[in-house]
Design a protein around this motif. Structure first.
Motif, PDB file in Angstrom:
ATOM      1  N   UNK A 114      57.657  13.965  39.309  1.00 49.36           N
ATOM      2  CA  UNK A 114      58.667  14.005  38.185  1.00 49.36           C
ATOM      3  C   UNK A 114      57.833  14.194  36.896  1.00 49.36           C
ATOM      4  N   UNK A 115      56.705  13.891  36.592  1.00 47.07           N
ATOM      5  CA  UNK A 115      55.958  14.239  35.557  1.00 47.07           C
ATOM      6  C   UNK A 115      55.788  15.882  35.379  1.00 47.07           C
ATOM      7  N   UNK A 116      55.476  16.397  36.575  1.00 46.13           N
ATOM      8  CA  UNK A 116      55.307  17.782  36.585  1.00 46.13           C
ATOM      9  C   UNK A 116      56.433  18.425  36.236  1.00 46.13           C
ATOM     10  N   UNK A 117      57.728  17.942  36.575  1.00 46.06           N
ATOM     11  CA  UNK A 117      59.124  18.690  36.576  1.00 46.06           C
ATOM     12  C   UNK A 117      59.180  18.384  34.946  1.00 46.06           C
ATOM     13  N   UNK A 118      59.126  17.106  34.367  1.00 44.96           N
ATOM     14  CA  UNK A 118      59.224  17.078  33.092  1.00 44.96           C
ATOM     15  C   UNK A 118      58.358  18.171  32.160  1.00 44.96           C
ATOM     16  N   UNK A 119      57.087  18.160  32.531  1.00 43.96           N
ATOM     17  CA  UNK A 119      56.170  19.385  31.928  1.00 43.96           C
ATOM     18  C   UNK A 119      56.866  20.700  32.159  1.00 43.96           C
TER      19      UNK A 119
END
Length: 282
Positions: free
Chosen positions: A253-258
């Protein structure tokens, strides 16, 4: 402030943070080659195949890393072989071979009982299952992957962008492909405990895609993807503690936000075909 620093007082969390950071960086590095080759689905497929080896190695009392690693490598080579020798697309070969392996792993889980690995932890990752052995193995795989990329940079670069011409020019493309599959299998295996089977493909693809939107240079893309992957691993693991959700979930999810933030900033203008990259290393 105490709330922010509280996770760092627990040794298990610090181990998880180190492993998640290394795992993210490793996946970011290898993910560049996988993404530019149009093989993003193979990361997803191999993680499922390795899950089959993960279950089988426990059943026959073989070391998890050895058994699952050989299983994953065999699956990768089988996919390449089926794709090249038969009129079957790579996606179809991956779907058949790896899904069957995953199904076998699920079937074998009934034999584990209390001694077997946690099903949820294997699927979604878990900071609680990380040991010092996992840390050292992941560090060794990271070092090995870095050496493979450094020592075979030209061959990997050539085989990634134009494998047919590379083969004619003397590059042993089959050997390069096998080496890349070995590194990919080892990377997935080493990161399985923290990221999980179902989510490891995203950690391979997202950092590379974000890096692609930020640069047109291949060498710079390798560096950026590694840094982005490591950062997502660190932040995702930290958030998993406060949100009380599996580590693999928050990392993805952090990667998706980035990815979403970079897409908004750049408008995806640089997200072009791999062949349009500037491959100069200077």
């Amino acid at each position: 402030m105490d709330v922010l620093l509280d996770p760092f007082t627990y040794p298990f969390f610090v181990k998880g943070l180190i492993v998640a950071t290394m795992a993210g960086g490793l996946c970011g590095l290898i993910g560049v080659f996988i993404t530019l080759r149009g093989m993003s689905y193979i990361g997803h497929g191999l993680s499922h195949a390795i899950f089959g080896g993960f279950a089988a190695s426990s059943i026959i009392a073989v070391n998890y890393y050895l058994g699952a690693g050989l299983w994953g490598l065999a699956s990768a080579l089988a996919i390449n072989s089926v794709t090249k020798r038969r009129r079957i697309g790579a996606d179809a070969a991956i779907g058949v071979i790896t899904t069957a392996s995953f199904a076998l792993g699920v079937a074998l889980l009934k034999f584990y009982g209390a001694k077997g690995p946690s099903f949820d932890a294997a699927l979604f990752g878990s900071v609680l299952g990380i040991t010092y052995t996992d840390m050292w193995i992941l560090a060794g795989v990271f070092l090995f992957a870095g050496l493979v990329v450094f020592l075979n940079y030209r061959s990997l670069l050539f085989a990634t962008f134009d494998p047919d011409v590379a083969d004619v020019s003397g590059v042993r493309v089959a050997r390069v492909d096998a080496l890349l599959m070995l590194v990919l299998s080892m990377s997935i295996l080493a990161t399985l405990t923290v990221i999980g089977v179902t989510l490891v493909a995203a950690t391979l693809v997202v950092p590379a895609v974000v890096a692609r939107m930020l640069t047109n240079r291949f060498s710079r893309m390798l560096v950026l993807s590694t840094i982005i992957g490591a950062t997502c691993g660190f932040v995702g693991m930290y958030l998993s503690y406060h949100l009380d959700v599996p580590s693999g979930t928050t990392i993805v999810l952090t990667g998706a936000a980035v990815f979403g933030a970079v897409m908004l900033i750049t408008g995806g203008r640089r997200l072009q075909r791999a062949g349009q990259l500037d491959t100069h290393t200077a």
